[in-house]
Motif scaffolding. Sequence first.
Motif, PDB file in Angstrom:
ATOM      1  N   LEU A 150      41.260 -58.831  28.620  1.00 23.91           N
ATOM      2  CA  LEU A 150      41.236 -60.106  29.328  1.00 23.91           C
ATOM      3  C   LEU A 150      39.826 -60.692  29.343  1.00 23.91           C
ATOM      4  N   LEU A 151      38.830 -59.867  29.640  1.00 24.93           N
ATOM      5  CA  LEU A 151      37.445 -60.353  29.608  1.00 24.93           C
ATOM      6  C   LEU A 151      37.049 -60.793  28.200  1.00 24.93           C
ATOM      7  N   PHE A 152      37.513 -60.064  27.207  1.00 27.49           N
ATOM      8  CA  PHE A 152      37.228 -60.449  25.821  1.00 27.49           C
ATOM      9  C   PHE A 152      37.841 -61.812  25.504  1.00 27.49           C
ATOM     10  N   ASP A 153      39.061 -62.059  25.975  1.00 23.77           N
ATOM     11  CA  ASP A 153      39.708 -63.350  25.734  1.00 23.77           C
ATOM     12  C   ASP A 153      38.954 -64.485  26.429  1.00 23.77           C
ATOM     13  N   VAL A 154      38.430 -64.212  27.630  1.00 22.53           N
ATOM     14  CA  VAL A 154      37.658 -65.239  28.339  1.00 22.53           C
ATOM     15  C   VAL A 154      36.420 -65.623  27.527  1.00 22.53           C
ATOM     16  N   VAL A 155      35.683 -64.620  27.068  1.00 26.63           N
ATOM     17  CA  VAL A 155      34.467 -64.890  26.289  1.00 26.63           C
ATOM     18  C   VAL A 155      34.814 -65.578  24.973  1.00 26.63           C
ATOM     19  N   GLU A 156      35.913 -65.188  24.363  1.00 23.64           N
ATOM     20  CA  GLU A 156      36.316 -65.820  23.105  1.00 23.64           C
ATOM     21  C   GLU A 156      36.631 -67.301  23.312  1.00 23.64           C
ATOM     22  N   ASN A 157      37.302 -67.629  24.415  1.00 26.45           N
ATOM     23  CA  ASN A 157      37.585 -69.039  24.707  1.00 26.45           C
ATOM     24  C   ASN A 157      36.301 -69.815  24.976  1.00 26.45           C
ATOM     25  N   ILE A 158      35.357 -69.190  25.675  1.00 26.34           N
ATOM     26  CA  ILE A 158      34.077 -69.861  25.934  1.00 26.34           C
ATOM     27  C   ILE A 158      33.343 -70.136  24.625  1.00 26.34           C
ATOM     28  N   ILE A 182      38.595 -79.207  33.371  1.00 29.35           N
ATOM     29  CA  ILE A 182      39.892 -78.947  33.975  1.00 29.35           C
ATOM     30  C   ILE A 182      39.849 -79.233  35.474  1.00 29.35           C
ATOM     31  N   ASP A 183      40.971 -79.697  36.013  1.00 26.14           N
ATOM     32  CA  ASP A 183      41.098 -79.970  37.442  1.00 26.14           C
ATOM     33  C   ASP A 183      41.940 -78.863  38.072  1.00 26.14           C
ATOM     34  N   MET A 215      35.699 -66.219  34.763  1.00 25.49           N
ATOM     35  CA  MET A 215      36.654 -67.325  34.817  1.00 25.49           C
ATOM     36  C   MET A 215      36.013 -68.586  35.388  1.00 25.49           C
ATOM     37  N   ASN A 216      35.114 -68.443  36.355  1.00 19.86           N
ATOM     38  CA  ASN A 216      34.405 -69.612  36.881  1.00 19.86           C
ATOM     39  C   ASN A 216      33.532 -70.249  35.802  1.00 19.86           C
ATOM     40  N   ARG A 217      32.936 -69.414  34.981  1.00 11.93           N
ATOM     41  CA  ARG A 217      32.127 -69.945  33.881  1.00 11.93           C
ATOM     42  C   ARG A 217      33.001 -70.706  32.890  1.00 11.93           C
ATOM     43  N   LEU A 218      34.179 -70.178  32.605  1.00 16.82           N
ATOM     44  CA  LEU A 218      35.097 -70.880  31.704  1.00 16.82           C
ATOM     45  C   LEU A 218      35.594 -72.177  32.328  1.00 16.82           C
ATOM     46  N   GLU A 219      35.879 -72.136  33.625  1.00 15.06           N
ATOM     47  CA  GLU A 219      36.378 -73.333  34.310  1.00 15.06           C
ATOM     48  C   GLU A 219      35.326 -74.436  34.352  1.00 15.06           C
ATOM     49  N   ALA A 220      34.053 -74.064  34.473  1.00 13.65           N
ATOM     50  CA  ALA A 220      32.979 -75.051  34.584  1.00 13.65           C
ATOM     51  C   ALA A 220      32.615 -75.688  33.250  1.00 13.65           C
ATOM     52  N   HIS A 221      33.191 -75.236  32.167  1.00 15.09           N
ATOM     53  CA  HIS A 221      32.863 -75.808  30.860  1.00 15.09           C
ATOM     54  C   HIS A 221      33.364 -77.247  30.787  1.00 15.09           C
ATOM     55  N   PRO A 222      32.590 -78.158  30.200  1.00 13.99           N
ATOM     56  CA  PRO A 222      33.019 -79.571  30.143  1.00 13.99           C
ATOM     57  C   PRO A 222      34.281 -79.811  29.320  1.00 13.99           C
ATOM     58  N   LEU A 223      34.702 -78.847  28.512  1.00 13.11           N
ATOM     59  CA  LEU A 223      35.922 -78.992  27.709  1.00 13.11           C
ATOM     60  C   LEU A 223      36.989 -77.979  28.117  1.00 13.11           C
ATOM     61  N   SER A 224      36.920 -77.503  29.351  1.00 14.95           N
ATOM     62  CA  SER A 224      37.823 -76.429  29.782  1.00 14.95           C
ATOM     63  C   SER A 224      39.279 -76.870  29.864  1.00 14.95           C
ATOM     64  N   ARG A 226      41.024 -77.914  27.566  1.00 12.56           N
ATOM     65  CA  ARG A 226      41.694 -77.499  26.336  1.00 12.56           C
ATOM     66  C   ARG A 226      42.285 -76.092  26.449  1.00 12.56           C
ATOM     67  N   VAL A 227      41.841 -75.320  27.437  1.00 10.68           N
ATOM     68  CA  VAL A 227      42.374 -73.963  27.637  1.00 10.68           C
ATOM     69  C   VAL A 227      43.010 -73.859  29.030  1.00 10.68           C
ATOM     70  N   LYS A 228      43.593 -74.949  29.508  1.00  6.53           N
ATOM     71  CA  LYS A 228      44.149 -74.956  30.862  1.00  6.53           C
ATOM     72  C   LYS A 228      45.333 -73.997  30.998  1.00  6.53           C
ATOM     73  N   ASP A 229      46.096 -73.805  29.925  1.00  7.20           N
ATOM     74  CA  ASP A 229      47.213 -72.864  30.004  1.00  7.20           C
ATOM     75  C   ASP A 229      46.716 -71.449  30.285  1.00  7.20           C
ATOM     76  N   PHE A 230      45.630 -71.075  29.637  1.00  5.17           N
ATOM     77  CA  PHE A 230      45.059 -69.748  29.865  1.00  5.17           C
ATOM     78  C   PHE A 230      44.476 -69.643  31.269  1.00  5.17           C
ATOM     79  N   VAL A 231      43.827 -70.699  31.737  1.00  2.81           N
ATOM     80  CA  VAL A 231      43.196 -70.669  33.061  1.00  2.81           C
ATOM     81  C   VAL A 231      44.245 -70.583  34.156  1.00  2.81           C
TER      82      VAL A 231
END
Length: 311
Positions: A150-158, A182-183, A215-224, A226-231
Amino acid sequence: MFSIVIRGLRSTLPRQSLIINTSSHFHRSSVNKAEDVESVQKAKISKAMKAYLERAKEYESCMETARLEYKLGKRHLANMMGAEVETFTQQDIDQAVQYLFPSGLYDPAARPTMKPPEEFIPRKKGAEFDETGRPFHPLFYTGRPNFFQLLFDVVENINKLNALEDSTRMKGKSLDSVGKKIDTTGSEWLPKELLEKKIVETISDIEYDNFISAMNRLEAHPLSDRVKDFVFEYRKPLISKLDNDTIPVPQHDEHGRQCVTIYECLRKTARGDVTLKFPGTGKIEVNGQDLRSVGNTQQREQVSGVLFLIH
Protein backbone atom coordinates in the motif's frame (compact mmCIF):
# COMPACT_ATOMS: atom_id res chain seq x y z
CA MET A 1 26.95 -39.31 -21.02
CA PHE A 2 30.51 -40.50 -21.05
CA SER A 3 32.36 -43.80 -21.51
CA ILE A 4 35.57 -45.26 -20.11
CA VAL A 5 37.75 -47.02 -22.66
CA ILE A 6 40.56 -49.29 -21.43
CA ARG A 7 42.87 -50.76 -24.00
CA GLY A 8 44.94 -53.76 -23.02
CA LEU A 9 48.63 -54.33 -23.66
CA ARG A 10 49.92 -56.56 -26.41
CA SER A 11 49.74 -60.21 -25.65
CA THR A 12 49.30 -63.43 -27.41
CA LEU A 13 45.61 -62.64 -27.61
CA PRO A 14 44.31 -60.33 -30.26
CA ARG A 15 43.99 -56.66 -29.40
CA GLN A 16 40.74 -56.10 -27.60
CA SER A 17 38.97 -53.10 -26.13
CA LEU A 18 37.04 -52.99 -22.89
CA ILE A 19 34.24 -50.43 -22.94
CA ILE A 20 32.31 -49.77 -19.73
CA ASN A 21 29.26 -47.53 -20.15
CA THR A 22 28.47 -45.78 -16.86
CA SER A 23 25.94 -43.30 -18.21
CA SER A 24 22.88 -45.26 -17.10
CA HIS A 25 24.33 -45.85 -13.64
CA PHE A 26 25.17 -42.14 -13.24
CA HIS A 27 21.71 -41.13 -14.45
CA ARG A 28 19.98 -43.47 -12.01
CA SER A 29 22.03 -42.21 -9.08
CA SER A 30 21.33 -38.57 -10.02
CA VAL A 31 17.60 -39.22 -10.29
CA ASN A 32 17.56 -41.00 -6.95
CA LYS A 33 19.36 -38.12 -5.26
CA ALA A 34 16.99 -35.56 -6.82
CA GLU A 35 13.96 -37.56 -5.73
CA ASP A 36 15.35 -37.83 -2.20
CA VAL A 37 15.91 -34.06 -2.00
CA GLU A 38 12.45 -33.35 -3.41
CA SER A 39 10.78 -35.78 -1.02
CA VAL A 40 12.60 -34.26 1.96
CA GLN A 41 11.67 -30.76 0.81
CA LYS A 42 8.03 -31.72 0.37
CA ALA A 43 8.03 -33.35 3.78
CA LYS A 44 9.25 -30.09 5.34
CA ILE A 45 6.78 -27.92 3.43
CA SER A 46 3.89 -30.27 4.00
CA LYS A 47 3.82 -29.39 7.71
CA ALA A 48 3.35 -25.70 6.97
CA MET A 49 0.80 -26.44 4.28
CA LYS A 50 -0.97 -28.86 6.58
CA ALA A 51 -1.28 -26.21 9.29
CA TYR A 52 -2.61 -23.69 6.76
CA LEU A 53 -5.08 -26.17 5.30
CA GLU A 54 -6.39 -26.98 8.76
CA ARG A 55 -6.95 -23.30 9.52
CA ALA A 56 -8.55 -22.72 6.13
CA LYS A 57 -10.83 -25.73 6.60
CA GLU A 58 -11.91 -24.51 10.03
CA TYR A 59 -12.59 -21.00 8.71
CA GLU A 60 -14.55 -22.30 5.72
CA SER A 61 -16.60 -24.55 8.00
CA CYS A 62 -17.47 -21.56 10.18
CA MET A 63 -18.43 -19.51 7.12
CA GLU A 64 -20.56 -22.31 5.71
CA THR A 65 -22.47 -22.63 8.99
CA ALA A 66 -23.02 -18.87 9.10
CA ARG A 67 -24.26 -18.86 5.49
CA LEU A 68 -26.77 -21.62 6.23
CA GLU A 69 -28.04 -19.75 9.30
CA TYR A 70 -28.36 -16.57 7.25
CA LYS A 71 -30.36 -18.34 4.53
CA LEU A 72 -32.61 -19.96 7.13
CA GLY A 73 -33.20 -16.64 8.87
CA LYS A 74 -33.90 -14.98 5.53
CA ARG A 75 -36.51 -17.64 4.73
CA HIS A 76 -38.25 -17.22 8.10
CA LEU A 77 -38.17 -13.44 7.77
CA ALA A 78 -39.69 -13.58 4.29
CA ASN A 79 -42.47 -15.86 5.54
CA MET A 80 -43.21 -13.49 8.42
CA MET A 81 -43.46 -10.56 6.01
CA GLY A 82 -45.54 -12.53 3.49
CA ALA A 83 -42.97 -12.16 0.72
CA GLU A 84 -41.31 -14.54 -1.72
CA VAL A 85 -37.97 -15.91 -0.55
CA GLU A 86 -36.44 -15.85 -4.03
CA THR A 87 -37.12 -12.13 -4.48
CA PHE A 88 -36.37 -11.11 -0.88
CA THR A 89 -33.37 -8.78 -1.17
CA GLN A 90 -31.02 -7.40 1.48
CA GLN A 91 -32.90 -4.11 1.38
CA ASP A 92 -36.12 -5.99 2.16
CA ILE A 93 -34.34 -7.71 5.06
CA ASP A 94 -33.20 -4.38 6.50
CA GLN A 95 -36.69 -2.93 6.26
CA ALA A 96 -38.24 -6.04 7.82
CA VAL A 97 -35.80 -5.97 10.75
CA GLN A 98 -36.47 -2.28 11.27
CA TYR A 99 -40.21 -2.94 11.24
CA LEU A 100 -40.18 -5.99 13.53
CA PHE A 101 -37.54 -4.66 15.93
CA PRO A 102 -38.02 -0.88 16.12
CA SER A 103 -35.22 0.83 17.99
CA GLY A 104 -34.57 4.39 19.08
CA LEU A 105 -30.82 3.88 19.52
CA TYR A 106 -28.80 6.61 17.85
CA ASP A 107 -25.79 4.55 16.80
CA PRO A 108 -26.69 2.32 13.80
CA ALA A 109 -24.14 -0.28 14.96
CA ALA A 110 -26.20 -0.82 18.14
CA ARG A 111 -29.46 -1.48 16.31
CA PRO A 112 -30.72 -4.96 15.39
CA THR A 113 -29.43 -6.08 12.04
CA MET A 114 -29.16 -9.13 9.80
CA LYS A 115 -26.30 -9.14 7.33
CA PRO A 116 -24.49 -11.79 5.27
CA PRO A 117 -21.61 -13.44 7.17
CA GLU A 118 -19.07 -11.98 4.74
CA GLU A 119 -19.83 -8.51 6.12
CA PHE A 120 -19.23 -9.16 9.82
CA ILE A 121 -16.89 -12.18 10.03
CA PRO A 122 -13.27 -11.02 9.63
CA ARG A 123 -11.51 -12.24 6.53
CA LYS A 124 -8.59 -14.63 6.75
CA LYS A 125 -5.42 -14.45 4.75
CA GLY A 126 -5.00 -16.98 2.00
CA ALA A 127 -1.92 -19.09 1.40
CA GLU A 128 1.11 -16.83 1.03
CA PHE A 129 3.42 -19.48 -0.46
CA ASP A 130 3.24 -22.33 -2.93
CA GLU A 131 3.93 -26.02 -2.38
CA THR A 132 7.67 -25.50 -2.68
CA GLY A 133 7.67 -22.83 0.03
CA ARG A 134 8.23 -19.91 -2.32
CA PRO A 135 6.18 -16.84 -1.27
CA PHE A 136 3.76 -15.30 -3.74
CA HIS A 137 4.27 -11.67 -2.72
CA PRO A 138 7.66 -10.01 -3.37
CA LEU A 139 7.36 -8.18 -0.02
CA PHE A 140 6.57 -11.33 1.94
CA TYR A 141 9.68 -11.12 4.13
CA THR A 142 8.75 -7.66 5.40
CA GLY A 143 6.21 -9.36 7.64
CA ARG A 144 3.36 -7.14 6.40
CA PRO A 145 3.38 -7.35 2.60
CA ASN A 146 -0.07 -5.84 2.08
CA PHE A 147 0.74 -2.77 4.17
CA PHE A 148 4.08 -2.09 2.51
CA GLN A 149 2.51 -2.71 -0.89
CA LEU A 150 0.00 0.00 0.00
CA LEU A 151 2.80 2.44 0.84
CA PHE A 152 4.52 1.50 -2.41
CA ASP A 153 1.32 2.27 -4.34
CA VAL A 154 1.05 5.67 -2.63
CA VAL A 155 4.61 6.61 -3.61
CA GLU A 156 4.06 5.30 -7.14
CA ASN A 157 0.99 7.52 -7.55
CA ILE A 158 2.92 10.52 -6.22
CA ASN A 159 5.74 9.89 -8.71
CA LYS A 160 3.26 9.62 -11.59
CA LEU A 161 1.60 12.90 -10.61
CA ASN A 162 5.00 14.59 -10.27
CA ALA A 163 6.00 13.40 -13.74
CA LEU A 164 2.73 14.68 -15.19
CA GLU A 165 3.17 18.02 -13.43
CA ASP A 166 6.72 18.43 -14.73
CA SER A 167 5.78 17.56 -18.30
CA THR A 168 2.83 19.97 -18.20
CA ARG A 169 4.96 22.84 -16.92
CA MET A 170 7.66 22.14 -19.52
CA LYS A 171 5.03 22.45 -22.25
CA GLY A 172 3.98 25.81 -20.82
CA LYS A 173 0.45 24.66 -20.06
CA SER A 174 -1.63 25.33 -16.98
CA LEU A 175 -2.12 22.55 -14.44
CA ASP A 176 -5.87 23.18 -14.53
CA SER A 177 -5.93 21.71 -18.02
CA VAL A 178 -4.83 18.27 -16.79
CA GLY A 179 -6.31 18.06 -13.30
CA LYS A 180 -6.99 19.69 -9.97
CA LYS A 181 -6.64 19.10 -6.25
CA ILE A 182 -9.01 16.56 -4.79
CA ASP A 183 -11.87 17.69 -2.54
CA THR A 184 -12.15 15.47 0.54
CA THR A 185 -14.68 17.56 2.44
CA GLY A 186 -17.01 15.47 4.59
CA SER A 187 -14.71 12.48 4.89
CA GLU A 188 -11.75 11.29 6.94
CA TRP A 189 -9.04 8.66 6.71
CA LEU A 190 -9.91 5.16 7.79
CA PRO A 191 -9.09 4.58 11.46
CA LYS A 192 -6.45 2.05 12.32
CA GLU A 193 -8.96 -0.72 13.09
CA LEU A 194 -10.73 -0.43 9.74
CA LEU A 195 -7.45 -0.18 7.85
CA GLU A 196 -6.24 -3.39 9.49
CA LYS A 197 -9.44 -5.14 8.45
CA LYS A 198 -9.06 -3.89 4.89
CA ILE A 199 -5.48 -5.07 4.43
CA VAL A 200 -5.97 -8.14 6.69
CA GLU A 201 -2.83 -7.30 8.67
CA THR A 202 -1.97 -5.85 12.07
CA ILE A 203 0.11 -2.68 12.08
CA SER A 204 1.66 -0.53 14.79
CA ASP A 205 0.77 3.05 15.66
CA ILE A 206 3.96 4.33 14.03
CA GLU A 207 3.17 2.49 10.80
CA TYR A 208 -0.34 3.90 10.82
CA ASP A 209 1.07 7.42 11.27
CA ASN A 210 3.38 6.80 8.32
CA PHE A 211 0.38 5.74 6.25
CA ILE A 212 -1.55 8.91 7.16
CA SER A 213 1.49 11.06 6.40
CA ALA A 214 1.94 9.46 2.98
CA MET A 215 -1.76 9.78 2.12
CA ASN A 216 -1.81 13.43 3.22
CA ARG A 217 1.12 14.09 0.92
CA LEU A 218 -0.75 12.45 -1.96
CA GLU A 219 -3.92 14.38 -1.14
CA ALA A 220 -2.06 17.71 -1.09
CA HIS A 221 -0.74 17.24 -4.62
CA PRO A 222 -2.19 19.81 -7.07
CA LEU A 223 -3.24 16.98 -9.43
CA SER A 224 -4.52 14.56 -6.78
CA ASP A 225 -8.00 14.49 -8.33
CA ARG A 226 -6.63 12.13 -10.98
CA VAL A 227 -6.19 9.43 -8.30
CA LYS A 228 -9.39 10.14 -6.35
CA ASP A 229 -10.57 6.54 -6.67
CA PHE A 230 -7.45 5.34 -4.88
CA VAL A 231 -7.69 8.07 -2.23
CA PHE A 232 -11.37 7.55 -1.40
CA GLU A 233 -10.78 3.83 -1.10
CA TYR A 234 -9.11 4.63 2.23
CA ARG A 235 -11.52 7.33 3.44
CA LYS A 236 -14.94 7.14 5.03
CA PRO A 237 -17.75 9.72 5.30
CA LEU A 238 -18.04 11.64 8.55
CA ILE A 239 -21.85 11.42 8.64
CA SER A 240 -23.82 8.54 7.21
CA LYS A 241 -26.48 9.69 4.78
CA LEU A 242 -29.95 8.56 5.81
CA ASP A 243 -32.28 6.81 3.40
CA ASN A 244 -34.84 9.56 3.79
CA ASP A 245 -33.38 12.88 4.88
CA THR A 246 -36.13 15.11 3.48
CA ILE A 247 -37.11 17.71 6.05
CA PRO A 248 -40.83 18.55 5.89
CA VAL A 249 -41.76 22.18 5.39
CA PRO A 250 -43.77 23.63 8.33
CA GLN A 251 -47.36 24.62 7.64
CA HIS A 252 -49.65 27.00 9.55
CA ASP A 253 -52.83 26.06 11.40
CA GLU A 254 -55.95 28.16 11.89
CA HIS A 255 -54.29 30.04 14.76
CA GLY A 256 -51.23 30.96 12.71
CA ARG A 257 -48.88 28.57 14.51
CA GLN A 258 -46.33 26.50 12.65
CA CYS A 259 -47.07 22.79 12.54
CA VAL A 260 -45.69 19.65 10.94
CA THR A 261 -47.76 16.48 10.50
CA ILE A 262 -46.22 13.07 9.87
CA TYR A 263 -48.77 10.62 8.49
CA GLU A 264 -48.93 6.83 8.88
CA CYS A 265 -46.40 6.50 11.70
CA LEU A 266 -45.80 2.79 12.30
CA ARG A 267 -45.53 1.01 15.63
CA LYS A 268 -46.00 -2.75 15.19
CA THR A 269 -49.71 -3.04 14.23
CA ALA A 270 -50.61 0.53 15.27
CA ARG A 271 -50.88 3.46 12.87
CA GLY A 272 -51.12 7.10 13.73
CA ASP A 273 -50.65 10.68 12.54
CA VAL A 274 -48.39 12.88 14.68
CA THR A 275 -48.61 16.68 14.65
CA LEU A 276 -46.05 18.99 16.24
CA LYS A 277 -46.92 22.64 16.80
CA PHE A 278 -44.72 25.66 17.46
CA PRO A 279 -44.99 27.54 19.70
CA GLY A 280 -46.62 24.86 21.80
CA THR A 281 -48.18 24.55 25.22
CA GLY A 282 -46.27 21.48 26.41
CA LYS A 283 -49.40 19.32 26.40
CA ILE A 284 -49.55 15.90 24.78
CA GLU A 285 -52.90 14.75 23.44
CA VAL A 286 -53.79 11.31 22.08
CA ASN A 287 -57.05 11.14 20.15
CA GLY A 288 -58.16 14.38 21.80
CA GLN A 289 -57.43 13.14 25.35
CA ASP A 290 -54.66 14.09 27.73
CA LEU A 291 -51.74 11.67 27.77
CA ARG A 292 -52.12 11.07 31.51
CA SER A 293 -55.53 9.49 30.97
CA VAL A 294 -54.59 7.20 28.06
CA GLY A 295 -53.35 3.61 28.35
CA ASN A 296 -51.18 2.30 31.16
CA THR A 297 -48.00 3.63 32.71
CA GLN A 298 -45.67 1.73 30.39
CA GLN A 299 -47.41 3.01 27.26
CA ARG A 300 -47.34 6.57 28.51
CA GLU A 301 -43.63 6.28 29.32
CA GLN A 302 -42.91 5.05 25.80
CA VAL A 303 -44.66 8.05 24.27
CA SER A 304 -42.90 10.41 26.66
CA GLY A 305 -39.53 8.83 25.84
CA VAL A 306 -40.04 9.33 22.10
CA LEU A 307 -41.00 12.96 22.61
CA PHE A 308 -37.96 13.44 24.85
CA LEU A 309 -35.72 12.23 22.00
CA ILE A 310 -37.44 14.63 19.61
CA HIS A 311 -36.94 17.47 22.04
